[in-house]
Design an enzyme around this catalytic site. Structure first.
Site, PDB file in Angstrom:
ATOM      1  N   ALA A 186       0.851  -1.194   0.000  1.00  0.00           N
ATOM      2  CA  ALA A 186       0.000   0.000   0.000  1.00  0.00           C
ATOM      3  C   ALA A 186       0.886   1.243   0.000  1.00  0.00           C
ATOM      4  CB  ALA A 186      -0.877  -0.023   1.243  1.00  0.00           C
ATOM      5  N   GLU A 245      -0.254  -9.619  -0.743  1.00  0.00           N
ATOM      6  CA  GLU A 245      -1.679  -9.955  -0.592  1.00  0.00           C
ATOM      7  C   GLU A 245      -2.364 -10.099  -1.957  1.00  0.00           C
ATOM      8  OE1 GLU A 245      -2.007  -6.672   2.270  1.00  0.00           O
ATOM      9  OE2 GLU A 245      -3.070  -8.108   3.542  1.00  0.00           O
ATOM     10  N   GLU A 255       3.990  -5.505   7.480  1.00  0.00           N
ATOM     11  CA  GLU A 255       3.090  -4.538   8.135  1.00  0.00           C
ATOM     12  C   GLU A 255       3.365  -4.345   9.620  1.00  0.00           C
ATOM     13  OE1 GLU A 255       2.242  -6.599   5.773  1.00  0.00           O
ATOM     14  OE2 GLU A 255       0.742  -5.734   4.434  1.00  0.00           O
ATOM     15  N   GLY A 298       0.796  -5.253   0.642  1.00  0.00           N
ATOM     16  CA  GLY A 298      -0.327  -5.398  -0.277  1.00  0.00           C
ATOM     17  C   GLY A 298       0.065  -6.123  -1.563  1.00  0.00           C
TER      18      GLY A 298
HETATM   19  C1  3H9 Z   1       0.539  -2.408   3.350  1.00  0.00           C
HETATM   20  O1  3H9 Z   1       0.828  -2.890   2.293  1.00  0.00           O
HETATM   21  C2  3H9 Z   1      -0.808  -2.465   3.993  1.00  0.00           C
HETATM   22  C3  3H9 Z   1      -1.695  -3.526   3.381  1.00  0.00           C
HETATM   23  O2  3H9 Z   1      -1.495  -4.760   4.058  1.00  0.00           O
HETATM   24  C4  3H9 Z   1      -3.151  -3.208   3.562  1.00  0.00           C
HETATM   25  C5  3H9 Z   1      -3.663  -1.943   3.020  1.00  0.00           C
HETATM   26  C6  3H9 Z   1      -5.163  -1.780   3.176  1.00  0.00           C
HETATM   27  N1  3H9 Z   1       4.571   3.522   0.219  1.00  0.00           N
HETATM   28  O3  3H9 Z   1      13.332   2.615   0.502  1.00  0.00           O
HETATM   29  P1  3H9 Z   1      13.669   3.218  -0.826  1.00  0.00           P
HETATM   30  C7  3H9 Z   1       9.135   4.968  -1.486  1.00  0.00           C
HETATM   31  S1  3H9 Z   1       1.645  -1.477   4.247  1.00  0.00           S
HETATM   32  C8  3H9 Z   1       5.004   4.732  -0.101  1.00  0.00           C
HETATM   33  O4  3H9 Z   1      14.602   4.352  -0.844  1.00  0.00           O
HETATM   34  P2  3H9 Z   1      14.888   0.757  -1.597  1.00  0.00           P
HETATM   35  C9  3H9 Z   1      10.148   5.487  -0.496  1.00  0.00           C
HETATM   36  O5  3H9 Z   1       9.549   6.363   0.425  1.00  0.00           O
HETATM   37  C10 3H9 Z   1       3.030  -1.325   3.205  1.00  0.00           C
HETATM   38  N2  3H9 Z   1       6.244   4.984  -0.536  1.00  0.00           N
HETATM   39  O6  3H9 Z   1      14.158   2.117  -1.876  1.00  0.00           O
HETATM   40  C11 3H9 Z   1      11.122   6.199  -1.420  1.00  0.00           C
HETATM   41  O7  3H9 Z   1      10.540   7.429  -1.789  1.00  0.00           O
HETATM   42  P3  3H9 Z   1      11.423   8.631  -2.353  1.00  0.00           P
HETATM   43  C12 3H9 Z   1       3.924  -2.478   3.337  1.00  0.00           C
HETATM   44  C13 3H9 Z   1       7.076   3.939  -0.614  1.00  0.00           C
HETATM   45  O8  3H9 Z   1      15.157   0.186  -2.932  1.00  0.00           O
HETATM   46  C14 3H9 Z   1      11.111   5.293  -2.653  1.00  0.00           C
HETATM   47  O9  3H9 Z   1       9.893   4.554  -2.597  1.00  0.00           O
HETATM   48  N3  3H9 Z   1       5.114  -2.213   2.569  1.00  0.00           N
HETATM   49  C15 3H9 Z   1       6.687   2.653  -0.277  1.00  0.00           C
HETATM   50  O10 3H9 Z   1      16.014   0.949  -0.643  1.00  0.00           O
HETATM   51  C16 3H9 Z   1      12.259   4.341  -2.704  1.00  0.00           C
HETATM   52  O11 3H9 Z   1      12.299   3.639  -1.484  1.00  0.00           O
HETATM   53  C17 3H9 Z   1       6.262  -1.776   3.144  1.00  0.00           C
HETATM   54  O12 3H9 Z   1       6.348  -1.602   4.336  1.00  0.00           O
HETATM   55  C18 3H9 Z   1       5.362   2.454   0.154  1.00  0.00           C
HETATM   56  N4  3H9 Z   1       4.895   1.238   0.458  1.00  0.00           N
HETATM   57  O13 3H9 Z   1      13.805  -0.143  -0.863  1.00  0.00           O
HETATM   58  C19 3H9 Z   1       7.384  -1.529   2.183  1.00  0.00           C
HETATM   59  N5  3H9 Z   1       7.729   1.819  -0.452  1.00  0.00           N
HETATM   60  O14 3H9 Z   1      11.930   8.209  -3.688  1.00  0.00           O
HETATM   61  C20 3H9 Z   1       8.178  -0.326   2.578  1.00  0.00           C
HETATM   62  C21 3H9 Z   1       8.754   2.566  -0.889  1.00  0.00           C
HETATM   63  O15 3H9 Z   1      10.444   9.758  -2.409  1.00  0.00           O
HETATM   64  N6  3H9 Z   1       9.242  -0.073   1.632  1.00  0.00           N
HETATM   65  N7  3H9 Z   1       8.358   3.854  -0.988  1.00  0.00           N
HETATM   66  O16 3H9 Z   1      12.519   8.802  -1.346  1.00  0.00           O
HETATM   67  C22 3H9 Z   1      10.439  -0.672   1.701  1.00  0.00           C
HETATM   68  O17 3H9 Z   1      10.690  -1.508   2.543  1.00  0.00           O
HETATM   69  C23 3H9 Z   1      11.492  -0.234   0.727  1.00  0.00           C
HETATM   70  O18 3H9 Z   1      11.146   1.030   0.253  1.00  0.00           O
HETATM   71  C24 3H9 Z   1      11.652  -1.170  -0.493  1.00  0.00           C
HETATM   72  C25 3H9 Z   1      12.619  -0.502  -1.511  1.00  0.00           C
HETATM   73  C26 3H9 Z   1      12.266  -2.497  -0.003  1.00  0.00           C
HETATM   74  C27 3H9 Z   1      10.342  -1.436  -1.186  1.00  0.00           C
END
Ligand code: 3H9
Length: 720
Positions: A72, A120, A142, A117
C-alpha cells in the site's frame, strides 16, 4: 512517495491470445505502490477482464527492474483521520482482491521485492511464479509499521502455507527469498527472470483451458494435525503469543492483533476478514504505528541526504580498497561489513597474533552468514580472500579509505595518523573510529586535515545499524559525501554530525546513564532501574548497558562529557567505585551482573552493592520517576545537541537515538517523543527535576520557546 502528476496509468493492459497482461509500472516512481490511482487501475482492469468474454485469463507483471509491488502507499496512511477511514481502506482491498480470486485464472509473475499489499495481491491470484533473482523477496512487513496485513494477508497466507509458517512471516515481517517461498508453497514455481513472462503466459493459458490445476502444497502430517485440530491450533497460538510477549514485552500491539486476526479466520462464523479490517483500522490510529510510519519516512528521507549543504553536490569518490588500523573487536567488525560490500580489505595491527585474531573474528562473522545461508560456500571462500592482514603498512599504498580503530588515546591517534599519511595516496580519506576524542583534535596533526573525519561505528559492527559520521569545519565536502556514500554501501543508517564532545550518540547517552548511576548512589536497586527502562521500551536497561559496553569505556566517555559540560554531567559515585574495584562488565565477566564463562548474563551480582555508597541498604524510587530522571536527561541533551549544531536536524536525532542507542522505535525518537508529550509538559517535568537536582536538568532554550509558542519539531501533516 509522491509520484509526479501524469496522465499515464500505473497499470496498463494488453491482450495476447486471450490472455490479459497487466503491467504495473507506476509512472515516475522508483517502486510500485497501491496508490488510490493504482487501485483504480487494477479494479478497472479486472472489470474489463471479467466482462470481456474473449479474455480467458490474466497475468500480472511489474515494469520495474527490481521491484514487484512495495505494498500500500504508506503516504496515504497520513490521510486517515479515524479508525473507520483505515478500516474502509482495508475493506476496499478485500473487495478488490476477492473479485480477483473469484474470477478468471490469474497468474502472478513476481520479480523483485513483493511486500505487504503486493504479497496480498499475489495470494489472491491462482498461480504464483517467482524469479530466482536475489532481488526477489516476499514479505508481509506490516507489523514493522505497527499495523497488520489489511488486504486479506492474515486470512489467505495461513490457508496457503499453514498456520505456523504464516505466523512466522506475519508476526515478524520477515522476508522470504524465492527458493524458500517455493519450499513453503508460497509460490508454485521458480524461474529465471528471462523466461518469467513466457512461463506466466503459458501457465495462464493452461489454467484457462484446464490442462493445469492449482496444486495444493503437500503438507506434512504433523503440520496438518496442528492446523486442522482446534487443540493443536490453540497450542500454536498460545506459543506464538508467548513468543511475541517475550520479544515485545507487550509494548507493540500489532503482532498481538495479528494473532487475533489470524485466529478469527479459523472460527466457524468466518469473520476473519471483518476482524482483520477492524484491527487494521484500530492499529493505524495508534501512536505506535504513527511513530513507526514516521521512522519509515525519516529513514527513506535520510537515504537521499548526503550530509552536506553545498551546490553542486560533489560526486562520492570510489572506495574499492580499505585499510583498517587495529584488528581488535571494532577493526575486525568493520572488516566484516566491508568485505560483503565488495571492498578489498587490508587490516594492520602491531603483531601477527593480533592480526590472526582479527582475521579469525572476520571469518566467524562470515561463517554465521554461511550457516544462515546468506552466502554460498564459494561466496564464503571469495569473501575470505578479500581480507588480508599485515603488521606493517604493506598494501596501504593504494587504499581509498583508511579507518583507524586503535586505542582511544590522542597521542596514539596522532602517531598512527602520521604513519598513515606517509604511506597512503594523497587522495585517500582517513577516518577515525573514535567514540570519544574530538575529531578536530585528531585532524590537527594531519597534513591533509580536510580529508580526515570520524566514522563512529557501533559495536558489534555487523549487527548495529547506525554509523555516525563526524565532520569538522575544515572538511572537504567531497570527503563527507564519500564517507556517507560508503557507509550506506555497508548497509548502515548514516547520520552526519558536527564535531563536539561525545558527538551525538554518546553525548545523549551520558546523562541518561549518569542519572541511572545517581539512582544507584541513592541505594535504588539495579533491577528496578533496569526494569523501569526496559518497560519504557529500551532493549536493555542502563546498568546492563554499562556492563555491555564495558565500565572502562563508559567511564571514559563519561569523563569527556563531564569535562565539557560540567555540573550537568558531573559523574555519579557508583560506576566509578565499581570500575576502581577492577570490574569491567561483561568482557571481564564481572560487573553489576553475574556472567558465566561464555559471557552469558545471569542475575544481579549482589556483592556489587558492597562497593556502592549505601552498601547493602536499599531505597525505592517509583518506576515512573526512574524513567523521568533518566529519559528526560536524554531528551534535554538531544535538544541541546540540535541547538549546538551537533545535529543537522531533529530527524537525524531521532534516527540516531533509535538506531544507535536503542531508543524505543515505537516512540519515534527523543524529538518525536517530546512532540507527543508536549514541550510544555516536558519543560514542567525538567523544572521539577532541576529543583531536586540543581544543575542537571536545566531545560534547553528551544524547549522553553516551544512550550510558549506551541511550535513543534515536526509540523503537523508533514511525514518528516
Ligand atoms: C501495506 O501494504 C498495507 C496492506 O497490508 C493493507 C492496506 C489496506 N509507500 O526505501 P527506498 C518509497 S503497508 C510509499 O529508498 P529501496 C520510499 O519512500 C506497506 N512509498 O528504496 C522512497 O521514496 P522517495 C507495506 C514507498 O530500494 C522510494 O519509494 N510495505 C513505499 O532501498 C524508494 O524507497 C512496506 O512496508 C510504500 N509502500 O527499498 C514496504 N515503499 O523516492 C516499505 C517505498 O520519495 N518499503 N516507498 O525517497 C520498503 O521496505 C522499501 O522502500 C523497499 C525498496 C524495499 C520497497
Amino acid at each position: 512517495m509522491t509520484a509526479p502528476a501524469t496522465d499515464q496509468r500505473a497499470i496498463t493492459m494488453q491482450v495476447e491470445n486471450g490472455i490479459a497482461v497487466l503491467t504495473f509500472d507506476a509512472p515516475g516512481a522508483p517502486v510500485n505502490t497501491f496508490s488510490a490511482a493504482a487501485q483504480d487501475d487494477l479494479r478497472r482492469a479486472f472489470e474489463t477482464i471479467h466482462r470481456d468474454t474473449s479474455i480467458r485469463a490474466a497475468v500480472i507483471l511489474s515494469g520495474k527492474r527490481d521491484n514487484f509491488i512495495a505494498g500500500a502507499d504508506i503516504e496515504a496512511f497520513l490521510d486517515f483521520r479515524t479508525a473507520d477511514d483505515a478500516e474502509a481502506a482495508s475493506r476496499a482491498g478485500h473487495a478488490d482482491f476477492a473479485a480477483i480470486e473469484k474470477g478468471k485464472p490469474v497468474v502472478c509473475a513476481i520479480n523483485g521485492g513483493c511486500l505487504g499489499g503486493g504479497t496480498e495481491l499475489a495470494l489472491a491470484c491462482h498461480w504464483r511464479i517467482a524469479t530466482d533473482s536475489p532481488k526477489t523477496t516476499i514479505s508481509l512487513p506490516e507489523v514493522q509499521l505497527g499495523i497488520i496485513p489489511g488486504a486479506g494477508g492474515t486470512q489467505r497466507l495461513p490457508a496457503l502455507i499453514g498456520l505456523q509458517a504464516a505466523l512466522d512471516m506475519i508476526l515478524t515481517g520477515k522476508t522470504v527469498r524465492a527458493k524458500k517461498a517455493l519450499q513453503l508453497g508460497l509460490v508454485d514455481e521458480m524461474v529465471h527472470p528471462s523466461i518469467l513472462r513466457r512461463v506466466a503466459l503459458q501457465r495462464a493459458s493452461e489454467l484457462a483451458d484446464g490442462t493445469r490445476q492449482r496444486e495444493a502444497k503437500h503438507r506434512g502430517a504433523g503440520e496438518m494435525l496442528l492446523d486442522e485440530n482446534p487443540i493443536g491450533r490453540a497450542i500454536v497460538f498460545r506459543k506464538a503469543r508467548e513468543g511475541v510477549l517475550a520479544k515485545t514485552k507487550g509494548l507493540y500491539p500489532a503482532p498481538l492483533a495479528a494473532l487475533d486476526a489470524v485466529a478469527a479466520g479459523y472460527t466457524s462464523d468466518g469473520d476473519g476478514y471483518q476482524t482483520e479490517a477492524r484491527l487494521f483500522g484500530e492499529l493505524a490510529m495508534t501512536p505506535e504505528s504513527q511513530e513507526l510510519v514516521f521512522l519509515f519516512f525519516a529513514t527513506t528521507a535520510l537515504k537521499r541526504d548526503m550530509g552536506v549543504e553545498v551546490a553542486p553536490l560533489p560526486k562520492p569518490l570510489p572506495v574499492e580498497r580499505l585499510g583498517i588500523l587495529g584488528a581488535g573487536f571494532m577493526g575486525a567488525g568493520i572488516a566484516s561489513v566491508a568485505i560483503p560490500a565488495g571492498t578489498i580489505v587490508r587490516m594492520k595491527d602491531a603483531d601477527t597474533a593480533r592480526v590472526a585474531k582479527g582475521l579469525a573474528a572476520v571469518r566467524e562473522v562470515m561463517r554465521e552468514k554461511l550457516v544462515k545461508k546468506q552466502v554460498t560456500r564459494p561466496q564464503f571462500d571469495d569473501l575470505l580472500l578479500s581480507v588480508s592482514g599485515t603488521t606493517d603498512y604493506s598494501g596501504f599504498g593504494n587504499v581509498d579509505l583508511v579507518i583507524e580503530a586503535v586505542f582511544e588515546d590522542l597521542q596514539v591517534k596522532h602517531q598512527v595518523l602520521r604513519e598513515i599519511e606517509a604511506v597512503v595516496p594523497p587522495r585517500a580519506i582517513i577516518a577515525s573510529n573514535t567514540s570519544t576524542i574530538p575529531i578536530g583534535r585528531i585532524a590537527s596533526a594531519s597534513v591533509r586535515p580536510e580529508r580526515v573525519l570520524g566514522m563512529h561505528f557501533f559495536s558489534p559492527v555487523h549487527k548495529m545499524p547506525l554509523l555516525e559520521i563526524i565532520t569538522h569545519d575544515g572538511n572537504d565536502p567531497q570527503v563527507v559525501v564519500s564517507a556517507v556514500s560508503y557507509g550506506r554501501r555497508l548497509g548502515k543508517t548514516v547520520i552526519v554530525v558536527r564535531d563536539g564532545p561525545g558527538f551525538y550518540a554518546n553525548r545523549v547517552l551520558s546523562p541518561y546513564v549518569n542519572a541511572a548511576g545517581l539512582l544507584l548512589d541513592e541505594g535504588v536497586s539495579i533491577e528496578s532501574i533496569d526494569d523501569a527502562l526496559v518497560k519504557f521500551g529500551f532493549p536493555v536497561g542502563p546498568i546492563t548497558l554499562v556492563d555491555e559496553v564495558g565500565l572502562d569505556v563508559a567511564t571514559k566517555a563519561g569523563a569527556i562529557v563531564a569535562e565539557a559540560f560540567g555540573a550537568r554531567m558531573a559523574p555519579n559515585e557508583s560506576i566509578q567505585r565499581v570500575i576502581k574495584s577492577g570490574r569491567l562488565g561483561r568482557k571481564g565477566k564481572r560487573g553489576f551482573y553475574v556472567y558465566d564463562d561464555d559471557g552469558k548474563k545471569g542475575g544481579v551480582d549482589a556483592s556489587v552493592y558492597d562497593l556502592l555508597p549505601t552498601g547493602q541498604k536499599r531505597t525505592t524510587v517509583p518506576a515512573a520517576r526512574i524513567v523521568q530522571r533518566c529519559v528526560y536527561a536524554m531528551l534535554n541533551e538531544a535538544v541541546l545537541c540540535l541547538e549546538d549544531g551537533i545535529l543537522r536536524s531533529a530527524r537525524d536525532g531521532d534516527i540516531g537515538a533509535v538506531f544507535g542507542i536503542g531508543f524505543p522505535p515505537f516512540r519515534g525518537g527523543p524529538f518525536r517523543y517530546i512532540g507527543r508529550v508536549g514541550a510544555a509538559s516536558v519543560v514542567g517535568t525538567l523544572d521539577e527535576l532541576e529543583r531536586e537536582f540543581p544543575g542537571r536538568y536545566q531545560a534547553a532554550r528551544t524547549l522553553r520557546d516551544m512550550a510558549e509558542s506551541g511550535e513543534k519539531f515536526y509540523p503537523a501533516g508533514k511525514p518528516v
